[in-house]
Write an enzyme that holds these catalytic residues in place. Structure first.
Site, PDB file in Angstrom:
ATOM      1  N   ARG A 106      -0.806  -1.072 -46.719  1.00 20.29           N
ATOM      2  CA  ARG A 106      -0.726   0.266 -46.102  1.00 20.29           C
ATOM      3  C   ARG A 106      -1.817   1.109 -46.742  1.00 20.29           C
ATOM      4  O   ARG A 106      -1.809   1.331 -47.960  1.00 20.29           O
ATOM      5  CB  ARG A 106       0.657   0.879 -46.333  1.00 20.29           C
ATOM      6  CG  ARG A 106       0.700   2.332 -45.913  1.00 20.29           C
ATOM      7  CD  ARG A 106       2.098   2.889 -45.826  1.00 20.29           C
ATOM      8  NE  ARG A 106       2.778   2.396 -44.650  1.00 20.29           N
ATOM      9  CZ  ARG A 106       3.826   2.994 -44.080  1.00 20.29           C
ATOM     10  NH1 ARG A 106       4.314   4.104 -44.588  1.00 20.29           N
ATOM     11  NH2 ARG A 106       4.390   2.492 -43.003  1.00 20.29           N
ATOM     12  N   HIS A 133      -0.738   1.200 -36.307  1.00 18.89           N
ATOM     13  CA  HIS A 133       0.512   0.775 -36.962  1.00 18.89           C
ATOM     14  C   HIS A 133       1.125  -0.368 -36.139  1.00 18.89           C
ATOM     15  O   HIS A 133       2.150  -0.195 -35.469  1.00 18.89           O
ATOM     16  CB  HIS A 133       1.472   1.971 -37.044  1.00 18.89           C
ATOM     17  CG  HIS A 133       2.600   1.785 -38.014  1.00 18.89           C
ATOM     18  ND1 HIS A 133       2.768   0.658 -38.793  1.00 18.89           N
ATOM     19  CD2 HIS A 133       3.650   2.613 -38.341  1.00 18.89           C
ATOM     20  CE1 HIS A 133       3.847   0.795 -39.546  1.00 18.89           C
ATOM     21  NE2 HIS A 133       4.391   1.959 -39.291  1.00 18.89           N
ATOM     22  N   GLN A 136       4.927  -1.412 -36.268  1.00 21.50           N
ATOM     23  CA  GLN A 136       5.813  -0.473 -35.588  1.00 21.50           C
ATOM     24  C   GLN A 136       5.880  -0.805 -34.098  1.00 21.50           C
ATOM     25  O   GLN A 136       6.950  -0.762 -33.483  1.00 21.50           O
ATOM     26  CB  GLN A 136       5.322   0.964 -35.804  1.00 21.50           C
ATOM     27  CG  GLN A 136       6.272   2.001 -35.286  1.00 21.50           C
ATOM     28  CD  GLN A 136       7.610   1.998 -36.019  1.00 21.50           C
ATOM     29  OE1 GLN A 136       7.642   2.009 -37.240  1.00 21.50           O
ATOM     30  NE2 GLN A 136       8.702   1.961 -35.287  1.00 21.50           N
ATOM     31  N   ASP A 223       6.574  11.217 -32.745  1.00 18.65           N
ATOM     32  CA  ASP A 223       6.352  10.930 -34.165  1.00 18.65           C
ATOM     33  C   ASP A 223       6.047  12.278 -34.824  1.00 18.65           C
ATOM     34  O   ASP A 223       5.849  13.292 -34.130  1.00 18.65           O
ATOM     35  CB  ASP A 223       5.166   9.951 -34.306  1.00 18.65           C
ATOM     36  CG  ASP A 223       4.928   9.502 -35.746  1.00 18.65           C
ATOM     37  OD1 ASP A 223       5.808   9.710 -36.601  1.00 18.65           O
ATOM     38  OD2 ASP A 223       3.844   8.933 -36.015  1.00 18.65           O
ATOM     39  N   CYS A 262       9.541   6.458 -34.745  1.00  9.64           N
ATOM     40  CA  CYS A 262       9.315   5.431 -35.772  1.00  9.64           C
ATOM     41  C   CYS A 262       9.945   5.792 -37.107  1.00  9.64           C
ATOM     42  O   CYS A 262      10.204   4.926 -37.928  1.00  9.64           O
ATOM     43  CB  CYS A 262       7.818   5.191 -35.929  1.00  9.64           C
ATOM     44  SG  CYS A 262       6.915   6.638 -36.536  1.00  9.64           S
ATOM     45  N   ARG A 290      12.400  -3.453 -37.314  1.00 10.10           N
ATOM     46  CA  ARG A 290      11.231  -3.709 -38.167  1.00 10.10           C
ATOM     47  C   ARG A 290      11.448  -5.004 -38.960  1.00 10.10           C
ATOM     48  O   ARG A 290      10.525  -5.788 -39.168  1.00 10.10           O
ATOM     49  CB  ARG A 290      11.002  -2.529 -39.136  1.00 10.10           C
ATOM     50  CG  ARG A 290      10.592  -1.216 -38.474  1.00 10.10           C
ATOM     51  CD  ARG A 290       9.210  -1.298 -37.857  1.00 10.10           C
ATOM     52  NE  ARG A 290       8.203  -1.738 -38.812  1.00 10.10           N
ATOM     53  CZ  ARG A 290       7.568  -0.931 -39.681  1.00 10.10           C
ATOM     54  NH1 ARG A 290       7.778   0.356 -39.635  1.00 10.10           N
ATOM     55  NH2 ARG A 290       6.665  -1.403 -40.511  1.00 10.10           N
TER      56      ARG A 290
HETATM   57  N1  NVA Z   1       2.139   8.690 -38.046  1.00 12.37           N
HETATM   58  C1  NVA Z   1       2.911   8.574 -39.259  1.00 12.37           C
HETATM   59  C2  NVA Z   1       3.727   7.339 -39.219  1.00 12.37           C
HETATM   60  C3  NVA Z   1       4.580   7.076 -40.415  1.00 12.37           C
HETATM   61  C4  NVA Z   1       5.353   5.823 -40.304  1.00 12.37           C
HETATM   62  C5  NVA Z   1       1.976   8.584 -40.462  1.00 12.37           C
HETATM   63  O1  NVA Z   1       0.889   8.010 -40.387  1.00 12.37           O
HETATM   64  O2  NVA Z   1       2.336   9.182 -41.471  1.00 12.37           O
HETATM   65  N1   CP Z   2       8.063   3.731 -39.567  1.00 12.97           N
HETATM   66  C1   CP Z   2       7.569   3.457 -40.786  1.00 12.97           C
HETATM   67  O1   CP Z   2       6.544   2.784 -40.930  1.00 12.97           O
HETATM   68  O2   CP Z   2       8.298   3.937 -41.823  1.00 12.97           O
HETATM   69  P1   CP Z   2       7.845   3.980 -43.351  1.00 12.97           P
HETATM   70  O3   CP Z   2       6.722   4.949 -43.471  1.00 12.97           O
HETATM   71  O4   CP Z   2       9.079   4.424 -44.082  1.00 12.97           O
HETATM   72  O5   CP Z   2       7.419   2.598 -43.764  1.00 12.97           O
END
Ligand code: NVA
Ligand code: CP
Length: 304
Positions: A106, A133, A136, A223, A262, A290
């Site tokens: 990540r 992502h 997801q 989101d 998500c 997930r």
């Molecule tokens: N769009 C959000 C998704 C988190 C799972 C982010 O990038 O923070």
């Molecule tokens: N939806 C998702 O990726 O959640 P986290 O940021 O908690 O991993």
């Protein structure tokens, strides 16, 4: 099943046929959860998990998924690795490849994960970058298949920010031929190249009007307005009040429409409590899925 791609960085690496198979495989794994636990298909396999951003679902579902399949994880925070002191992504990738069977990361810049995948000899999975992502999307489309039993002739309305989750979702829609309408304020649209490429396979419409987007929608998704990599504190103001998914907006969708997010969610910003905690919400199935999709993905990338 075995995926042709070594890595999963956006969703677009997977063919439509493979994507549909992966969703069905995930549903099968979910149903047979007990059997799989008794049959450790990833016995002695190892997964390095590199986190440069916070996570709850991605981190825990990969860790538990590996555990349930008999494998092991190494949980690494990027700022505790030598990378934070200047070791290159290339050298990090080459080193980890000598120890583990797969890597999930990540990260901020998408180019980081592209470089990691290029230099790693083992599969690399994007656990979220600023741009995509993919994990997801797998869980989202699995959840839709479970609740709606099909993909074709369904309409998804995405309301809010055209972000990383949205970009991968558009690719997912192109693989499953699900129609998607994306309502964002001007300047917050998804990646135009993703839209252009996906439009060859399904209907991808952009609008600035959330009300028209949700009309006759089978699925309403949103989101956070402020993703982890966004820092502008005034960003949320650009979306409110029109881009909030509330009861009045949900009423314009089909009666049996489901609501998806998500997570993590900011209640009373992108969605009201009445919607996310209401009867149309399937967010907990979505979060659970997930785990199942990632198990299917790991098995498919590691050719088990
Ligand atoms: N769009 C959000 C998704 C988190 C799972 C982010 O990038 O923070
Ligand atoms: N939806 C998702 O990726 O959640 P986290 O940021 O908690 O991993």
């Amino acid at each position: 099943m075995k995926l042709k791609t070594k890595d999963l960085l956006t969703v677009d690496e997977i063919s439509s046929k493979e994507f549909l198979e992966l969703i069905d495989f995930s549903i099968k794994l979910k149903k047979e959860n007990k059997t799989v636990k008794e049959k450790p298909l990833l016995k002695n396999k190892t997964l390095a998990m590199l986190f440069g951003k916070p996570s709850t679902r991605t981190r825990v579902s990969f860790e538990i998924g590996m555990l349930q399949l008999g494998g092991h994880t190494v949980n690494l925070s990027l700022n505790e690795m030598q990378h934070s002191r200047g070791e290159s992504v290339e050298d990090t990738a080459k080193t980890l490849s000598r120890y583990v069977d797969a890597i999930v990361a990540r990260v901020y810049e998408h180019s980081f994960i592209e470089k990691l995948a290029k230099h790693a000899t083992v599969p690399v999975i994007n656990g979220l970058s600023n741009s995509y992502h993919p994990c997801q999307t797998l869980a989202d489309l699995m959840t839709i298949k479970e609740h709606k039993k099909k993909f074709k002739d369904l309409k998804i309305a995405w309301i809010g920010d055209g972000n990383n989750v949205c970009n991968s979702l558009i690719f997912g829609c192109s693989k499953t031929q699900t129609q998607i309408v994306i309502a964002t304020p001007k300047g917050f649209e998804p990646n135009p190249e993703v839209v252009k490429k996906s439009s060859k396979y399904t209907v991808v419409d952009l609008t600035t009007d959330p009300k028209s987007a949700v009309k006759d929608a089978d699925i309403v998704m949103t989101d956070t307005f402020t993703s982890i990599h966004m820092s502008d504190p005034k960003r949320t103001e650009k979306f409110l009040p029109s881009f909030q998914v509330n009861d009045s907006l949900m009423e314009k969708a089909k009666n049996d429409a489901i609501f998806m997010h998500c997570l993590p969610a900011k209640r009373e910003q992108e969605v009201t409590s009445s919607v996310i905690d209401g009867p149309q919400s399937v967010v907990w199935d979505e979060a659970e899925n997930r785990l199942h999709t990632q198990k299917a993905l790991l098995l498919s990338l590691l050719s088990i």
